[in-house]
Design a protein around this motif. Structure first.
Motif, PDB file in Angstrom:
ATOM      1  N   TRP A  36       0.926  -1.441  -0.145  1.00 55.63           N
ATOM      2  CA  TRP A  36      -0.024  -0.039   0.050  1.00 55.63           C
ATOM      3  C   TRP A  36       0.596   1.205   0.039  1.00 55.63           C
ATOM      4  CZ3 TRP A  36      -5.570   0.321   1.383  1.00 55.63           C
ATOM      5  CH2 TRP A  36      -6.320  -1.126   1.403  1.00 55.63           C
ATOM      6  N   GLU A  37       0.334   2.240  -0.826  1.00 55.59           N
ATOM      7  CA  GLU A  37       1.301   3.713  -0.668  1.00 55.59           C
ATOM      8  C   GLU A  37       0.726   4.310   0.583  1.00 55.59           C
ATOM      9  OE1 GLU A  37       3.363   4.818  -2.588  1.00 55.59           O
ATOM     10  OE2 GLU A  37       3.131   3.358  -4.226  1.00 55.59           O
ATOM     11  N   VAL A  38       1.387   4.861   1.404  1.00 61.91           N
ATOM     12  CA  VAL A  38       1.448   5.823   2.587  1.00 61.91           C
ATOM     13  C   VAL A  38       2.024   7.095   2.202  1.00 61.91           C
ATOM     14  CG1 VAL A  38       1.305   5.987   4.894  1.00 61.91           C
ATOM     15  CG2 VAL A  38       1.313   3.554   3.807  1.00 61.91           C
ATOM     16  N   ALA A  39       1.106   8.204   2.602  1.00 64.30           N
ATOM     17  CA  ALA A  39       1.716   9.459   2.325  1.00 64.30           C
ATOM     18  C   ALA A  39       1.319  10.194   3.373  1.00 64.30           C
ATOM     19  CB  ALA A  39       1.483  10.195   0.943  1.00 64.30           C
ATOM     20  N   SER A  40       1.680  11.634   3.729  1.00 65.63           N
ATOM     21  CA  SER A  40       1.359  12.148   4.643  1.00 65.63           C
ATOM     22  C   SER A  40       1.750  13.841   4.406  1.00 65.63           C
ATOM     23  CB  SER A  40       1.918  11.810   6.215  1.00 65.63           C
ATOM     24  OG  SER A  40       3.193  12.117   6.029  1.00 65.63           O
ATOM     25  N   LEU A  41       0.977  14.863   5.028  1.00 58.48           N
ATOM     26  CA  LEU A  41       1.177  16.016   5.190  1.00 58.48           C
ATOM     27  C   LEU A  41       1.123  16.606   6.661  1.00 58.48           C
ATOM     28  CD1 LEU A  41       0.933  18.798   3.676  1.00 58.48           C
ATOM     29  CD2 LEU A  41      -1.169  18.668   3.756  1.00 58.48           C
ATOM     30  N   PHE A  42       2.133  17.349   6.793  1.00 58.18           N
ATOM     31  CA  PHE A  42       2.015  17.937   8.178  1.00 58.18           C
ATOM     32  C   PHE A  42       2.623  19.445   8.229  1.00 58.18           C
ATOM     33  CE2 PHE A  42       4.820  18.390  12.172  1.00 58.18           C
ATOM     34  CZ  PHE A  42       3.674  18.540  12.934  1.00 58.18           C
TER      35      PHE A  42
ATOM     36  N   LEU B  42      -8.167  15.810  -7.043  1.00 58.33           N
ATOM     37  CA  LEU B  42      -6.461  15.591  -7.240  1.00 58.33           C
ATOM     38  C   LEU B  42      -6.334  13.946  -7.100  1.00 58.33           C
ATOM     39  CD1 LEU B  42      -5.742  18.030  -4.347  1.00 58.33           C
ATOM     40  CD2 LEU B  42      -5.039  18.361  -6.771  1.00 58.33           C
ATOM     41  N   ARG B  43      -7.160  13.132  -7.451  1.00 57.97           N
ATOM     42  CA  ARG B  43      -7.189  11.890  -7.409  1.00 57.97           C
ATOM     43  C   ARG B  43      -6.409  11.215  -8.230  1.00 57.97           C
ATOM     44  NH1 ARG B  43     -12.015  12.805  -9.754  1.00 57.97           N
ATOM     45  NH2 ARG B  43     -12.468  11.697 -11.627  1.00 57.97           N
ATOM     46  N   GLU B  44      -6.088  11.992  -9.549  1.00 61.91           N
ATOM     47  CA  GLU B  44      -5.289  11.299 -10.688  1.00 61.91           C
ATOM     48  C   GLU B  44      -3.776  11.559 -10.333  1.00 61.91           C
ATOM     49  OE1 GLU B  44      -6.570   9.811 -13.206  1.00 61.91           O
ATOM     50  OE2 GLU B  44      -8.778  10.503 -13.168  1.00 61.91           O
ATOM     51  N   LEU B  45      -3.705  12.498  -9.337  1.00 59.53           N
ATOM     52  CA  LEU B  45      -2.074  12.504  -9.013  1.00 59.53           C
ATOM     53  C   LEU B  45      -1.689  11.401  -8.046  1.00 59.53           C
ATOM     54  CD1 LEU B  45      -2.127  16.358  -8.070  1.00 59.53           C
ATOM     55  CD2 LEU B  45      -1.225  15.350 -10.282  1.00 59.53           C
ATOM     56  N   PRO B  46      -0.212  11.129  -8.327  1.00 61.89           N
ATOM     57  CA  PRO B  46       0.293  10.372  -7.365  1.00 61.89           C
ATOM     58  C   PRO B  46      -0.068  10.715  -5.873  1.00 61.89           C
ATOM     59  CG  PRO B  46       1.901  10.821  -8.859  1.00 61.89           C
ATOM     60  CD  PRO B  46       0.802  11.631  -9.118  1.00 61.89           C
ATOM     61  N   LEU B  47      -0.139   9.930  -4.966  1.00 62.11           N
ATOM     62  CA  LEU B  47      -0.626  10.009  -3.510  1.00 62.11           C
ATOM     63  C   LEU B  47       0.109  11.434  -2.970  1.00 62.11           C
ATOM     64  CD1 LEU B  47      -2.761   9.219  -1.580  1.00 62.11           C
ATOM     65  CD2 LEU B  47      -1.260   7.737  -0.420  1.00 62.11           C
ATOM     66  N   SER B  48       1.481  11.263  -2.993  1.00 70.39           N
ATOM     67  CA  SER B  48       2.049  12.593  -2.319  1.00 70.39           C
ATOM     68  C   SER B  48       1.886  13.652  -3.113  1.00 70.39           C
ATOM     69  CB  SER B  48       3.534  12.042  -2.032  1.00 70.39           C
ATOM     70  OG  SER B  48       4.326  11.596  -3.057  1.00 70.39           O
ATOM     71  N   ASP B  49       1.726  13.710  -4.289  1.00 68.09           N
ATOM     72  CA  ASP B  49       1.659  14.766  -5.079  1.00 68.09           C
ATOM     73  C   ASP B  49       0.205  15.305  -4.958  1.00 68.09           C
ATOM     74  OD1 ASP B  49       4.041  14.549  -6.142  1.00 68.09           O
ATOM     75  OD2 ASP B  49       3.452  13.843  -8.142  1.00 68.09           O
ATOM     76  N   CYS B  50      -0.877  14.676  -4.572  1.00 68.79           N
ATOM     77  CA  CYS B  50      -2.096  14.984  -4.256  1.00 68.79           C
ATOM     78  C   CYS B  50      -2.187  15.511  -3.136  1.00 68.79           C
ATOM     79  CB  CYS B  50      -3.150  13.537  -4.131  1.00 68.79           C
ATOM     80  SG  CYS B  50      -4.420  13.780  -3.095  1.00 68.79           S
ATOM     81  N   LEU B  51      -1.384  15.159  -1.879  1.00 68.46           N
ATOM     82  CA  LEU B  51      -1.327  15.861  -0.624  1.00 68.46           C
ATOM     83  C   LEU B  51      -0.690  17.261  -0.905  1.00 68.46           C
ATOM     84  CD1 LEU B  51      -0.474  13.187   2.013  1.00 68.46           C
ATOM     85  CD2 LEU B  51      -2.733  14.140   1.195  1.00 68.46           C
ATOM     86  N   ASP B  52       0.446  17.571  -1.750  1.00 67.99           N
ATOM     87  CA  ASP B  52       0.996  18.684  -1.897  1.00 67.99           C
ATOM     88  C   ASP B  52       0.124  19.612  -2.735  1.00 67.99           C
ATOM     89  OD1 ASP B  52       3.518  17.733  -1.073  1.00 67.99           O
ATOM     90  OD2 ASP B  52       4.291  17.394  -2.989  1.00 67.99           O
ATOM     91  N   GLY B  53      -0.757  19.059  -3.690  1.00 71.05           N
ATOM     92  CA  GLY B  53      -1.814  19.802  -4.292  1.00 71.05           C
ATOM     93  C   GLY B  53      -2.940  20.435  -3.296  1.00 71.05           C
ATOM     94  N   LEU B  54      -3.147  19.321  -2.241  1.00 72.42           N
ATOM     95  CA  LEU B  54      -3.829  19.829  -1.096  1.00 72.42           C
ATOM     96  C   LEU B  54      -3.493  21.159  -0.378  1.00 72.42           C
ATOM     97  CD1 LEU B  54      -6.683  18.803   0.201  1.00 72.42           C
ATOM     98  CD2 LEU B  54      -5.399  17.631   1.692  1.00 72.42           C
TER      99      LEU B  54
ATOM    100  N   SER C  61      -2.827  18.310   9.521  1.00 73.62           N
ATOM    101  CA  SER C  61      -1.946  16.996   9.031  1.00 73.62           C
ATOM    102  C   SER C  61      -2.903  16.121   8.362  1.00 73.62           C
ATOM    103  CB  SER C  61      -1.188  16.552  10.310  1.00 73.62           C
ATOM    104  OG  SER C  61      -2.083  16.095  11.143  1.00 73.62           O
ATOM    105  N   VAL C  62      -2.404  15.358   7.639  1.00 70.62           N
ATOM    106  CA  VAL C  62      -3.211  14.188   7.008  1.00 70.62           C
ATOM    107  C   VAL C  62      -2.425  12.975   6.590  1.00 70.62           C
ATOM    108  CG1 VAL C  62      -4.285  13.735   4.415  1.00 70.62           C
ATOM    109  CG2 VAL C  62      -4.137  16.004   5.378  1.00 70.62           C
TER     110      VAL C  62
END
Lengths: 421, 116
Positions: free
Chosen positions: A195-201, A377-389, A407-408
């Motif tokens: 599974w891919e795991v990414a985060s935003l803080f 933002l779902r088409e972007l890779p997961l961590s790019d999606c969080l950057d976009g967020l 944080s996410v």
């Protein structure tokens, strides 16, 4: 007039004590008789007196003695009263020097000149001793007031420096604490059991009460959580640091490790061990476990925002049944919810700081916009999606600062179940 | 914190005059409640009609107040709960623990918001 002449003479001894703090009075006059007369009067009032025959001599005395009050004749040979006065004002001295000018009666030009040169007061000759006494005392009051102010200013600036030093020390500590706290957060992006795991803080201050994490339970299952300790700053950060060790399998004994695989039991344990008193910080949490092969899992939501699921086609749903925050009620009961994430689906665990972010005009970002952003933002890779967020949040806020910690933690199911791949 | 305060029958009715109850304001909020007699064991009604936002510290303060009132032998009811405040109370299930009441006066105050 008469009374003001006699009372100071009676009070000589009392005033003499005060006079020490006032420093000597300097009398400047080129006429020996006037000089003696004035010096005698002032000495009679209990003051320490110095005398000078002209401005040049006066200046030499001023350079070496702590004179605070000068009574000077205006018209003198060589360095006159005006020049002396200008020199006194042009020189920075540790305390204010009060100048009383002696002028000729009716010489109004002198008067203007002496005030312009920086004299504080004047006495027209000939004068009554009582008048000299009154003006001298008035001058000394100003001198004392100035001295008290100077002392207070010195104390204030010393206190200020101390505060600045303390503040700098606190800032250094906070910066160090921030670094320590970042180390408590898992490194992402990462892959866990496929599974891919990414985060935003984005903490609102240097340190924050937000904490998230994930860890394998065995070769097939893993746990994940996102929590938010109420309040900000040091107390919240300390509480979240304490919780992070509670939520680390390496630190847990066999019983603790078993509990980490059981969301309902774990949350009950956290609530039982978190002191439910007024002073303790309470927190909200989503804690879940997941089977990486089937995408099925169970989670408990305790006061925390609903986890959001984004489907590959853009559909949205939310997980969780709500529930009481941890650390408010001893007898709080929670519910566990079973869920399943299909291939390619994403799960987002967000702090409330995200949906609660305010625009400069006061409008709140809101759950709706948050969900739409995640879907868009779902088409972007997961961590790019969080950057976009993060970019969207920044655009909404109109600045980089946050009111609240943001944080996410995001998980993404592999596109196809590994056993079919 | 500024609060309006008036007697309403047997109850003392308090209304925080702020749109936000958050980490920065909870200490003020708590001292205002204590000053209004939270510990005296009477019946208090807290009108949240002006509130637009409550964070987790704010929720903590509401729970604190309810517990404190109960311990003193009194009660603390909440009225005027709506919008984001109502949502967050429901999310956290605190709506089942705190005494959220319907109230004509608070609802009258809430009508413009409901129409919007």
């Amino acid at each position: 007039m008469q009374s003001s002449m006699t009372s100071p003479l009676e009070g000589v001894s009392k005033r003499a004590a005060e006079a020490g703090g006032d420093g000597p009075v300097l009398v400047v006059d080129d006429s020996p008789s006037t000089r003696r007369l004035i010096a005698g009067l002032i000495a009679g009032w209990g003051r320490d007196v110095r005398t000078a025959a002209d401005g040049a001599e006066a200046w030499r005395i001023l350079e070496r003695e702590p004179v605070r009050l000068v009574v000077t004749d205006w018209v003198m040979p060589e360095v006159d009263g005006e020049e002396l006065c200008r020199r006194i004002r042009a020189t920075r001295h540790q305390c204010y020097r009060y100048v009383i000018a002696l002028t000729q009666r009716d010489a109004s030009d002198d008067l203007v000149a002496c005030l312009e040169a920086g004299a504080d007061d004047y006495i027209a000759k000939p004068f009554e001793p009582a008048e000299l006494h009154a003006r001298l005392e008035a001058g000394l009051r100003v001198v004392r007031l100035e001295r008290r102010l100077a002392t207070r200013n010195r104390q204030l600036s010393a206190a200020n420096e101390e505060l600045a030093r303390a503040r700098a020390a606190i800032e250094r500590d906070l910066i160090a604490a921030t670094k320590v706290q970042r180390r408590l957060l898992p490194r992402t992006p990462r892959r866990l059991h496929g599974w891919e795991v990414a985060s935003l803080f984005v903490p609102s201050t240097w340190i924050s009460g937000d904490l998230f994490g994930f860890f394998p339970l065995d070769e097939r299952h893993f746990a994940f959580y996102h929590l938010d300790v109420a309040g900000h700053g040091v107390a919240a950060a300390l509480a979240s640091a304490a919780l992070s060790s509670e939520l680390t399998p390496d630190h847990a004994g066999p019983e603790g490790r078993r509990r980490l695989a059981e969301p309902l039991e774990l949350v009950a344990h956290l609530n039982a061990t978190q002191p439910c008193d007024d002073e303790a910080s309470h927190f909200t949490i989503v804690y879940g476990v997941l089977d990486s092969l089937t995408g099925t899992g169970r989670l408990v939501q305790a006061g925390h925002p609903h986890p959001i699921v984004v489907e590959p086609g853009g559909g949205l749903r939310q997980l969780g049944r709500g529930g009481l925050p941890i650390g408010l009620f001893d007898d709080a009961e929670h519910e566990e919810e079973a869920f399943r994430l299909a291939p390619g689906e994403r799960l987002f665990l967000c702090s409330d700081g995200l949906a609660d972010a305010d625009a400069p005009d006061g409008r709140t970002w809101g759950e709706e916009r948050l969900r739409s952003a995640l879907s868009e933002l779902r088409e972007l890779p997961l961590s790019d999606c969080l950057d976009g967020l993060r970019e969207r949040l920044r655009a909404w806020r109109g600045c980089d600062d946050q009111d609240d910690d943001v944080s996410v933690l995001a998980l993404e199911a592999p596109p196809n179940p590994p056993e079919e791949a | 914190m500024r609060m309006s305060c008036h007697r309403d029958g047997a109850s003392l009715r308090l209304k925080p005059l702020t749109p936000r109850l958050d980490a920065e304001r909870v200490d003020d909020f708590k001292s205002a409640l204590l000053a209004a007699g939270l510990d005296r064991g009477g019946s208090l009604v807290l009108d949240l009609g002006d509130l637009r936002f409550v964070d987790s510290s704010g929720l903590g303060a509401l729970v604190w107040a309810a517990k404190r009132a109960r311990r003193a032998g009194g009660r603390l009811g909440l009225v005027g709960v709506r919008g984001a405040v109502e949502q967050v109370l429901r999310l956290t299930r605190l709506d089942r623990v705190l005494l959220v009441e319907r109230d004509a006066e608070a609802e009258a105050g809430g009508l413009p918001a409901a129409r919007a």
